[in-house]
Design an enzyme around this catalytic site. Structure first.
Site, PDB file in Angstrom:
ATOM      1  N   ARG A 111       0.840  -1.191   0.000  1.00 31.10           N
ATOM      2  CA  ARG A 111       0.000   0.000   0.000  1.00 31.10           C
ATOM      3  C   ARG A 111       0.884   1.253   0.000  1.00 31.10           C
ATOM      4  O   ARG A 111       1.963   1.260   0.621  1.00 31.10           O
ATOM      5  CB  ARG A 111      -0.849  -0.019   1.281  1.00 31.10           C
ATOM      6  CG  ARG A 111      -1.857   1.111   1.436  1.00 31.10           C
ATOM      7  CD  ARG A 111      -3.012   0.969   0.518  1.00 31.10           C
ATOM      8  NE  ARG A 111      -4.160   1.762   0.955  1.00 31.10           N
ATOM      9  CZ  ARG A 111      -5.175   2.062   0.135  1.00 31.10           C
ATOM     10  NH1 ARG A 111      -5.196   1.649  -1.125  1.00 31.10           N
ATOM     11  NH2 ARG A 111      -6.196   2.755   0.584  1.00 31.10           N
TER      12      ARG A 111
ATOM     13  N   SER B  89      -7.755   0.701   3.230  1.00 33.15           N
ATOM     14  CA  SER B  89      -8.211   0.276   1.902  1.00 33.15           C
ATOM     15  C   SER B  89      -9.395  -0.674   2.044  1.00 33.15           C
ATOM     16  O   SER B  89      -9.637  -1.235   3.114  1.00 33.15           O
ATOM     17  CB  SER B  89      -7.067  -0.451   1.195  1.00 33.15           C
ATOM     18  OG  SER B  89      -7.505  -1.043   0.000  1.00 33.15           O
TER      19      SER B  89
ATOM     20  N   ASN C  96      -6.136   4.317  -7.139  1.00 33.71           N
ATOM     21  CA  ASN C  96      -7.329   4.899  -6.526  1.00 33.71           C
ATOM     22  C   ASN C  96      -8.327   5.278  -7.617  1.00 33.71           C
ATOM     23  O   ASN C  96      -9.104   4.443  -8.026  1.00 33.71           O
ATOM     24  CB  ASN C  96      -7.030   6.071  -5.600  1.00 33.71           C
ATOM     25  CG  ASN C  96      -8.237   6.374  -4.707  1.00 33.71           C
ATOM     26  OD1 ASN C  96      -9.063   5.475  -4.472  1.00 33.71           O
ATOM     27  ND2 ASN C  96      -8.387   7.584  -4.236  1.00 33.71           N
TER      28      ASN C  96
ATOM     29  N   THR D  15      -9.330   0.233 -10.090  1.00 35.99           N
ATOM     30  CA  THR D  15      -8.496  -0.718  -9.361  1.00 35.99           C
ATOM     31  C   THR D  15      -8.562  -1.961 -10.222  1.00 35.99           C
ATOM     32  O   THR D  15      -9.440  -2.068 -11.075  1.00 35.99           O
ATOM     33  CB  THR D  15      -9.105  -0.944  -7.964  1.00 35.99           C
ATOM     34  OG1 THR D  15      -9.105   0.293  -7.249  1.00 35.99           O
ATOM     35  CG2 THR D  15      -8.393  -1.991  -7.152  1.00 35.99           C
TER      36      THR D  15
ATOM     37  N   ASP E 295      -8.059   8.074   0.569  1.00 36.04           N
ATOM     38  CA  ASP E 295      -8.608   6.973   1.378  1.00 36.04           C
ATOM     39  C   ASP E 295      -8.406   7.201   2.882  1.00 36.04           C
ATOM     40  O   ASP E 295      -8.933   6.440   3.697  1.00 36.04           O
ATOM     41  CB  ASP E 295      -7.986   5.636   0.967  1.00 36.04           C
ATOM     42  CG  ASP E 295      -8.654   5.069  -0.283  1.00 36.04           C
ATOM     43  OD1 ASP E 295      -9.710   5.588  -0.685  1.00 36.04           O
ATOM     44  OD2 ASP E 295      -8.122   4.104  -0.855  1.00 36.04           O
TER      45      ASP E 295
END
Ligand code: GLY
Length: 574
Positions: free
Chosen positions: A109, A457, A406, A386, A428
């Protein structure tokens, strides 16, 4: 338990832009769901959102590679062939089941730059400012994909291939160009001005005269080919410490962002222990925080395990799923964040006892009135942002990988000279308590922005095991809708007895607690919708935009199902 939430949620403002959410399906393009493309194979299978990348993965499997080798090659290839979501400039998660029985997860991430504060995404009045968190260079998180794919390969690749071998097909694709289809670039309702406003992006993704590419045109990404080549020759440090890092930091700062070359230098992908649950005798292996997905998925399945879904009619089955969804998404908002920064109550939220307590609050014939517990939210209508792919090999390994920029094309900004599109993942974070992100998800302190922190996420790459062996490999794009899409694929197979193609194709519903609505895809029978409305659910038609590219492992065969919702996905095996 519910009362505690009511107190919290009573403070929320009324729902904003409800009109946008309530658009009839016809106004959103009347996208009916087709049926999944299905492939059957015996030795290896890849299901990905773009066919060339899927075939590259199968080629690696045929050359003796394992599922991790293939997944890494697919991950690099999609950065070229599916640039709206495949990426080097974003991040994601990989869940791996190894043939020896171990399960593991790679967290790649994005992280927030060191200079981020909890006020970075606020305006002068102290309110959340979506312009900053979604459309400005402040939104760019330190990319994790190159570190994540390299870590997965280093630790779990077969050893037959170097990283350079696995990047080579992507280099060729970028250098020689890809022939565009109607699906490759910017499907409606994507707003091309998000790319066009950055000269560094416009010169790649539009023709020299500024007009849009058409199907059949060839897209050459020469700078991206060079960047991939540099990574192939120098490994991940060539991305995080060399000229690529300098160019990314310079581009971000020139655009008003705060990422430095040091932020890139200190980035690390992290191997984590997956979350584990059980559902009717199957093991569920999924992504732990900083994804909320695995915890929510297990929480919902635990709640649903107390009902006889196989014998309920479809309306009752959906109703109970919706009630489970609301409760799991409420917990997401309240509790979850980056595990390196906050204490996530994983054991509690994934326990059967906790689920039983939630179940006791569910009235089986009446929707829990979310009007008392909802916050306002705008839901970003673009969901093809995504991408998920699933891989299995003949040795017994399986990979579920979801990664993202994103939004579609992330911020839309290429770091000039690199060909690398950068994410806007920091939206996010909960910019401010109670202020929804682009997917309408709210959050609190646990998911506040902070230096080096990973935003929460919803990506839910998941492997379902039967007797300890892979049974379903799944996951999806779709922002907040990811986890409920994965839930429905699993329930459709385990409770409804569907094959994987039917399970993936079946219309889905989604409820995320806030706003107080059930989003329903086209194709659900009218009598089912009527029955849900009679129980108190507020049904809002929703354009389909998840895409759960999945594999089921049956005795003697792998069955791949390419989700029909987006078009262009391919299940291919050998
Ligand atoms: N950016 C969408 C997600 O990670 O959930």
């Amino acid at each position: 338990m519910l009362n505690c939430r009511r107190r919290l949620f009573g403070r929320f403002a009324s729902l904003a832009l409800i009109g946008l959410l309530a658009l009839p399906v016809a106004a959103l393009g009347q996208e009916q769901i087709g049926h999944a493309q299905q492939a059957i194979a015996h030795d290896g299978m890849v299901v990905a959102q773009e066919g060339t990348a899927a075939r590259i993965g199968v080629d690696i499997l045929q050359r003796g590679g394992n599922a991790v080798d293939a997944a890494v090659a697919v991950g690099f290839a999609l950065a070229v062939s599916y640039p709206r979501a495949g990426n080097l400039g974003g991040g994601g998660f990989m869940v791996i089941h190894l043939a020896d029985g171990r399960n593991t997860a790679i967290d790649y991430r994005e992280t927030a730059p060191q200079a981020i504060t909890d006020k970075s995404f606020l305006d002068a009045n102290g309110n959340a400012d979506p312009q900053k968190s979604r459309n400005s260079a402040l939104a760019i998180g330190v990319p994790g994909t190159v570190a994540g794919l390299a870590l997965a390969e280093e630790k779990y690749g077969s050893g037959r291939f170097t990283l350079a071998d696995l990047i080579a097909p992507a280099v060729a694709l970028a250098r020689d160009g890809i022939v565009l289809t109607g699906q490759t670039l910017a499907p409606a309702p994507f707003d091309p001005s998000r790319l066009r406003r950055w000269p560094s992006s416009a010169k790649i993704f539009f023709k020299p005269d500024g007009s849009a590419f058409a199907p059949g045109d060839r897209l050459i990404q020469a700078d991206l080919a060079n960047s991939l080549d540099v990574i192939a020759k120098g490994g991940p440090q060539a991305f995080y410490q060399g000229p690529i890092a300098q160019r990314i930091a310079a581009a971000v700062q020139a655009a008003g962002g705060i990422m430095t070359a040091d932020d890139l230098k200190i980035y690390r992908a992290i191997e984590r222990t997956p979350v584990h649950g059980t559902y009717r005798g199957y093991d569920i292996v999924s992504m732990p925080p900083p994804s909320s997905g695995g915890i929510e998925l297990i929480e919902m399945l635990n709640i649903l395990e107390g009902y006889d879904l196989a014998h309920d009619d479809q309306a009752q089955e959906l109703f109970l799923m919706i009630e489970a969804m609301k409760r799991a998404y409420a917990d997401r908002a309240l509790y979850l964040g980056d595990p390196d920064e906050v204490q996530n109550p994983v054991t509690r939220l994934t326990s059967k006892d906790y689920a039983a307590k939630w179940r006791a609050t569910i009235d089986p014939v009446r929707a829990t009135p979310a009007s008392a517990i909802h916050a306002g939210g705008i839901i970003e209508p673009e969901g093809r942002n995504t991408t998920h792919f699933s891989v299995v090999d003949r040795f017994g390994n399986a990979v579920a990988n979801t990664y993202t920029l994103n939004f579609i094309y992330g911020l839309g900004m290429v770091a000039d000279g690199t060909g690398i599109l950068l994410n806007n993942e920091l939206d996010d974070f909960a910019a401010k308590p109670d202020s929804p992100n682009a997917f309408g998800l709210t959050g609190y302190k646990a998911n506040a922005p902070g230096p080096g922190k990973r935003p929460l996420s919803s990506m839910t790459p998941t492997i379902v095991l039967k007797d300890g062996k892979p049974f379903i490999v799944t996951g999806s794009p779709g922002g907040s809708r990811i986890t409920t899409a994965v839930l429905q694929v699993i329930v459709n197979v385990i409770d409804r007895g569907m094959d994987i193609a039917d399970a993936v194709s079946a219309p889905r519903v989604h409820d995320q607690w806030v706003p107080d609505q059930v989003f329903a895809e086209p194709g659900l029978p009218e009598n089912v919708l009527t029955a849900l409305r009679a129980r108190g659910d507020k049904i809002v038609p929703q354009r389909p935009f998840t895409s759960a590219n999945s594999i089921m492992i049956t005795p003697g065969a792998f069955v791949g199902a390419a989700d029909p919702r987006e078009g262009g996905a391919l299940a291919v095996g050998y």
